[in-house]
Design a protein around this motif. Structure first.
Motif, mmCIF file in Angstrom:
data_model
loop_
_atom_site.group_PDB
_atom_site.id
_atom_site.type_symbol
_atom_site.label_atom_id
_atom_site.label_comp_id
_atom_site.label_asym_id
_atom_site.label_seq_id
_atom_site.Cartn_x
_atom_site.Cartn_y
_atom_site.Cartn_z
ATOM 1 N N ARG A 62 0.709 -1.280 -0.007
ATOM 2 C CA ARG A 62 -0.101 -0.427 0.098
ATOM 3 C C ARG A 62 0.943 1.468 -0.286
ATOM 4 N NH1 ARG A 62 -3.650 -1.360 4.575
ATOM 5 N NH2 ARG A 62 -2.642 0.625 5.248
ATOM 6 N N GLN A 63 2.115 1.578 0.603
ATOM 7 C CA GLN A 63 2.803 2.101 1.297
ATOM 8 C C GLN A 63 3.501 3.004 -0.770
ATOM 9 O OE1 GLN A 63 5.831 1.450 3.857
ATOM 10 N NE2 GLN A 63 4.442 2.104 5.290
ATOM 11 N N LYS A 64 3.701 1.444 -1.396
ATOM 12 C CA LYS A 64 4.301 1.615 -2.250
ATOM 13 C C LYS A 64 3.543 2.225 -3.529
ATOM 14 C CE LYS A 64 7.969 -1.632 -2.662
ATOM 15 N NZ LYS A 64 8.342 -2.721 -2.635
ATOM 16 N N LEU A 65 2.655 1.839 -3.019
ATOM 17 C CA LEU A 65 1.312 2.158 -4.035
ATOM 18 C C LEU A 65 1.449 3.585 -4.302
ATOM 19 C CD1 LEU A 65 -1.015 1.439 -5.805
ATOM 20 C CD2 LEU A 65 -2.339 1.074 -4.774
ATOM 21 N N SER A 66 0.995 3.916 -2.646
ATOM 22 C CA SER A 66 0.336 4.777 -2.713
ATOM 23 C C SER A 66 1.759 6.550 -3.121
ATOM 24 C CB SER A 66 0.451 5.858 -1.084
ATOM 25 O OG SER A 66 0.761 6.638 -0.358
ATOM 26 N N ALA A 67 2.977 5.281 -2.757
ATOM 27 C CA ALA A 67 4.092 7.074 -3.009
ATOM 28 C C ALA A 67 4.214 6.506 -4.710
ATOM 29 C CB ALA A 67 5.120 5.929 -2.710
ATOM 30 N N MET A 68 3.743 5.904 -5.552
ATOM 31 C CA MET A 68 3.497 5.981 -6.598
ATOM 32 C C MET A 68 2.866 6.788 -6.946
ATOM 33 S SD MET A 68 3.043 2.710 -9.909
ATOM 34 C CE MET A 68 1.301 2.512 -9.775
ATOM 35 N N THR A 69 1.349 6.732 -6.867
ATOM 36 C CA THR A 69 0.499 7.895 -6.936
ATOM 37 C C THR A 69 0.830 9.143 -7.215
ATOM 38 O OG1 THR A 69 -0.843 6.139 -5.872
ATOM 39 C CG2 THR A 69 -2.222 8.021 -7.022
ATOM 40 N N ASP A 70 1.058 8.967 -5.911
ATOM 41 C CA ASP A 70 1.464 10.866 -5.761
ATOM 42 C C ASP A 70 2.288 11.297 -6.145
ATOM 43 O OD1 ASP A 70 0.718 10.705 -2.787
ATOM 44 O OD2 ASP A 70 1.421 10.182 -1.782
ATOM 45 N N ALA A 71 3.575 10.519 -6.989
ATOM 46 C CA ALA A 71 4.270 10.885 -7.811
ATOM 47 C C ALA A 71 4.171 11.217 -8.581
ATOM 48 C CB ALA A 71 5.512 10.181 -7.704
ATOM 49 N N VAL A 72 3.296 10.100 -9.716
ATOM 50 C CA VAL A 72 2.119 10.620 -10.792
ATOM 51 C C VAL A 72 1.661 12.117 -10.360
ATOM 52 C CG1 VAL A 72 0.824 9.976 -11.885
ATOM 53 C CG2 VAL A 72 1.469 7.958 -11.122
ATOM 54 N N VAL A 73 0.560 12.255 -9.348
ATOM 55 C CA VAL A 73 -0.026 13.230 -9.365
ATOM 56 C C VAL A 73 0.914 14.738 -9.484
ATOM 57 C CG1 VAL A 73 -1.416 14.823 -7.389
ATOM 58 C CG2 VAL A 73 -2.141 11.767 -8.184
ATOM 59 N N GLY A 74 1.816 13.853 -8.011
ATOM 60 C CA GLY A 74 2.598 15.770 -8.324
ATOM 61 C C GLY A 74 3.254 16.035 -10.402
ATOM 62 N N LEU A 75 3.585 15.244 -10.420
ATOM 63 C CA LEU A 75 4.092 14.856 -11.560
ATOM 64 C C LEU A 75 3.129 15.868 -12.715
ATOM 65 C CD1 LEU A 75 6.801 14.863 -13.358
ATOM 66 C CD2 LEU A 75 5.694 12.889 -14.425
ATOM 67 N N GLY A 76 2.012 15.161 -12.760
ATOM 68 C CA GLY A 76 0.464 15.705 -13.249
ATOM 69 C C GLY A 76 0.471 17.194 -13.170
ATOM 70 N N VAL A 77 0.625 17.673 -11.587
ATOM 71 C CA VAL A 77 0.091 18.958 -11.628
ATOM 72 C C VAL A 77 1.521 19.962 -11.215
ATOM 73 C CG1 VAL A 77 0.641 20.508 -8.851
ATOM 74 C CG2 VAL A 77 -1.364 18.079 -9.357
ATOM 75 N N GLY A 78 2.477 19.438 -11.817
ATOM 76 C CA GLY A 78 3.778 19.985 -12.039
ATOM 77 C C GLY A 78 3.627 20.584 -13.763
ATOM 78 N N VAL A 79 2.731 19.372 -13.784
ATOM 79 C CA VAL A 79 2.720 19.853 -15.719
ATOM 80 C C VAL A 79 2.281 21.204 -16.205
ATOM 81 C CG1 VAL A 79 2.178 18.722 -18.168
ATOM 82 C CG2 VAL A 79 3.881 17.200 -16.345
ATOM 83 N N VAL A 80 0.742 20.645 -15.539
ATOM 84 C CA VAL A 80 -0.388 21.530 -15.457
ATOM 85 C C VAL A 80 0.030 23.001 -14.935
ATOM 86 C CG1 VAL A 80 -2.411 22.431 -14.541
ATOM 87 C CG2 VAL A 80 -2.090 19.995 -15.257
ATOM 88 N N ILE A 81 0.626 23.539 -13.947
ATOM 89 C CA ILE A 81 1.417 24.921 -13.804
ATOM 90 C C ILE A 81 2.258 25.009 -14.854
ATOM 91 C CG2 ILE A 81 2.590 25.849 -12.486
ATOM 92 C CD1 ILE A 81 1.812 24.228 -9.830
ATOM 93 N N LEU A 82 3.361 24.240 -14.741
ATOM 94 C CA LEU A 82 4.022 24.353 -16.143
ATOM 95 C C LEU A 82 3.686 25.518 -17.267
ATOM 96 C CD1 LEU A 82 6.988 22.254 -15.994
ATOM 97 C CD2 LEU A 82 7.158 25.103 -15.461
ATOM 98 N N VAL A 83 2.436 24.354 -17.933
ATOM 99 C CA VAL A 83 1.807 24.576 -19.209
ATOM 100 C C VAL A 83 0.939 26.420 -18.917
ATOM 101 C CG1 VAL A 83 -0.250 23.829 -20.527
ATOM 102 C CG2 VAL A 83 1.782 22.434 -19.668
ATOM 103 N N LEU A 84 0.613 26.320 -17.690
ATOM 104 C CA LEU A 84 -0.450 27.409 -16.965
ATOM 105 C C LEU A 84 1.111 29.068 -17.347
ATOM 106 C CD1 LEU A 84 -2.882 26.637 -14.656
ATOM 107 C CD2 LEU A 84 -3.388 26.300 -17.220
ATOM 108 N N VAL A 85 1.464 28.728 -16.394
ATOM 109 C CA VAL A 85 2.650 29.702 -16.536
ATOM 110 C C VAL A 85 3.354 30.121 -17.858
ATOM 111 C CG1 VAL A 85 4.700 30.381 -15.771
ATOM 112 C CG2 VAL A 85 3.413 29.367 -14.567
ATOM 113 N N ALA A 86 3.594 29.294 -18.732
ATOM 114 C CA ALA A 86 3.546 29.442 -20.468
ATOM 115 C C ALA A 86 2.515 30.108 -20.816
ATOM 116 C CB ALA A 86 3.907 28.160 -20.823
ATOM 117 N N THR A 87 1.506 29.323 -20.707
ATOM 118 C CA THR A 87 -0.035 30.595 -21.198
ATOM 119 C C THR A 87 0.216 31.920 -21.018
ATOM 120 O OG1 THR A 87 -0.725 27.961 -21.158
ATOM 121 C CG2 THR A 87 -2.068 30.413 -21.543
ATOM 122 N N ALA A 88 0.094 32.044 -19.491
ATOM 123 C CA ALA A 88 0.454 33.488 -19.036
ATOM 124 C C ALA A 88 1.396 34.468 -19.318
ATOM 125 C CB ALA A 88 0.693 33.476 -17.539
#
Ligand SMILES: Nc1ncnc2c1ncn2[C@@H]1O[C@H](COP(=O)(O)OP(=O)(O)OP(=O)(O)O)[C@@H](O)[C@H]1O
Ligand SMILES: [Mg+2]
Lengths: 335, 219
Positions: A185-211
């Protein structure tokens, strides 16, 4: 020669009530006036087209990232809730003790524990079925010292003290092993966190580029409409009015680009769904479902795509407003 | 309402264009500003419109010191001034009607409230048939009349007109002058920069004469 017209017959002297943006906007589309007034900032411009394209692409990428995050979250939630509620106890046969008796002891302990919803002692036959893939169908297991399993489903509402249960079980029957899948479960949740963090990071970068691209596009539009800008100031338009005019223009750019990008991403997701479904046979489907949910956006995914489009639109309007105001207060007065 | 004291102006690092200009423009007054080409008439108008800042001296416009006025107050003050620019400054992507209505639009008024006024005024300056024409297809005189209409449409407290009859025939020049006189009669102070001597003789008004950057006033 006709006398000069009596102008301002209606408007003179009267204090004009402050009008909201809505009624002002309505006035420009007013059916009473027969036709719309020309927008103060001209509609047609190459820079505008380019900006719409950029916004559409940015919004598309953001939506993909947001949608992917949402799918991963949905799937992970599925795994988490299933796995988290399951605890297994493994009993090894002990020399000189009937394993059925041990099973009985453990069952009693578990049943008396708070926070248990269901308990199931796997029968010898079920045990055998579990081992079939490894040992084959024809093996006679009754002669072998095969461990037995107790599967426990914890209650949703009551909190089970896993550590205490583990100790009690081990005291009662040495060699009994309780597994709550914590590591997995710990591994799974770490992996999910990583994917979500990556996704959020991508979204923020894209929004900054948009601005940033909006800042440049606004500057371009202002440069292209220099005369409009100056004439507006000459007839006494203040910064707020000018900013609002530019903002209106950019709000439309944002809405157009955002919608194109958002719809494109939805199309992409449904294509992905169709491909996933058509490629996989039934058993494969089950595995893919397990991994990716159903590769389906789900209501949360759709909501986040709509939210992303809105954010891109609002971001466009606000950024353009900000850069117009900055520009205006930078150059204090126009000639 | 406009007070200049020893105002001097130079463009960037160039020579001083205006020297020690002092004058007062009273409410309801009517005056001409004359002088040879290049004397600095347009420059003086731009100063009064706060499109330029004096390089020295003091200027007060509607009781506000132009040295310290904020951008917001400049906008608000300009809404009380009607200005006819020598180069018209019309917006090419808007119809004549919309150009003239622009000051109202900037003030946030509803089109239904000012439509009739704008159409009346345009008819009076002889642009009744050109309401929906765009400035690039207007003649010089037509553009000039549109620019004048835009300056007077909101009945400002003061009208600053830079060469308002430069591009029109004498008949029309006289007609436009009548418009200014009427406007003045209903309370607007008027300042007309011109070198049309015929125009000067039509009205008994104060003359401000600029010559080589110095101002002389004949009451
Ligand atoms: N933007 C500018 N930058 C530099 N010098 C300028 C600028 N505008 C005007 N000048 C100079 O200032 C002087 C006065 O010009 P201005 O336009 O005020 O004259 P004017 O009296 O309006 O002339 P006209 O009757 O031809 O319109 C001229 O010598 C002109 O070359
Ligand atoms: Mg001039």
């Amino acid at each position: 020669m006709a006398p000069p017209p009596r102008q301002r017959s209606k408007t003179s002297g009267k204090a004009v009530p402050a009008r909201g943006m809505l009624s002002r906007a309505m006035a420009w589309w007013s059916p009473l006036s027969g036709r719309r007034l020309t927008p103060i900032v001209p509609q047609e411009s190459l820079a505008g087209r380019a900006l719409i394209a950029v916004l559409a692409i940015m919004c598309f990428l953001s939506c993909l990232a947001v949608g992917a995050v949402s799918i991963v979250l949905d799937a992970a939630q599925g795994w988490q809730s299933e796995v988290a509620r399951e605890i297994t106890i493994q009993l090894r046969p002990r020399q000189g003790v009937d394993i059925e008796k041990d099973l009985g002891v453990i069952s009693d302990i578990v049943r008396r524990t708070v926070g248990i919803e269901r308990i199931r002692v796997l029968t010898r036959a079920e045990n055998q079925r579990l081992l079939e893939p490894w040992l084959g169908q024809d093996i006679e297991l009754s002669a072998l010292p095969v461990p037995r399993l107790i599967v426990i489903e914890t209650a949703r509402s009551l909190k089970l003290d896993v550590e205490k249960l583990r100790q009690t079980v081990q005291q009662a029957v040495p060699g009994a092993a309780l597994d709550d899948h914590r590591l997995w479960r710990q591994k799974l949740s770490a992996m999910t966190d990583a994917v979500v963090g990556l996704g959020v990071g991508v979204v923020i970068l894209v929004l900054v580029a948009t601005a940033l691209s909006i800042v440049f596009a606004t500057r371009g539009t202002m440069a292209a409409n220099r005369d409009v800008f100056e004439v507006l100031q000459l007839v006494g338009a203040d910064h707020r009015f000018i900013a609002r005019e530019f903002q209106l223009r950019f709000l439309r750019f944002g809405l157009e680009g955002g919608l194109i990008g958002g719809v494109a991403s939805l199309v992409a997701f449904s294509f992905a769904g169709i491909i996933v479904r058509s490629l996989s046979d039934d058993t494969g489907q089950a595995q893919i479902d397990l991994l990716f949910g159903s590769a389906d956006l789900g209501w949360r995914g759709y909501l986040s795509v709509v939210g992303t489009v809105l954010i891109v639109t609002v971001l466009t309007a606000m950024t353009s407003r900000w850069s117009v105001i900055r520009h205006l207060s930078g150059k204090h007065r126009a000639s | 309402m406009i007070v200049f004291e020893n105002v001097g102006l130079r463009y960037d690092l160039g020579p001083e264009v205006l020297h020690d200009v002092s004058f007062v423009i009273e409410p309801h007054s009517f005056q001409f500003l004359t002088g040879p080409s290049g004397a600095g008439k347009s420059t003086l108008m731009r100063l009064m419109f706060m499109a330029l800042r004096p390089t020295r001296g003091a200027a007060r416009i509607f009781d506000q010191d132009v040295a310290t006025i904020t951008a917001y107050d400049i906008a608000a003050t300009r809404r009380r001034i009607g200005m006819v620019f020598q180069d018209f400054r019309l917006l090419d992507h808007m119809t004549t009607y919309e150009n003239v209505a622009l000051p109202y639009r900037v003030q946030g008024k509803l089109e239904s409230d000012y439509r009739a006024d704008v159409v009346d005024l345009l008819q009076w300056v002889g642009l009744g048939k050109r309401l929906h024409a765009y400035p690039p297809v207007l003649s010089g005189g037509e553009k000039q009349r549109a620019a004048i209409a835009r300056a007077v449409i909101t009945k400002p407290e003061i009208l600053l007109a830079d060469e308002p009859s430069g591009n029109v025939d004498p008949d029309l020049a006289y007609r436009l002058l009548r418009l200014f006189v009427e406007l003045n009669r209903s309370g607007t102070a008027v300042l007309i920069a011109t070198h049309d001597l015929n125009l000067l003789q039509e009205v008994n008004a104060r003359h401000m004469v600029l010559s080589e950057g110095r101002l002389t006033i004949y009451d």
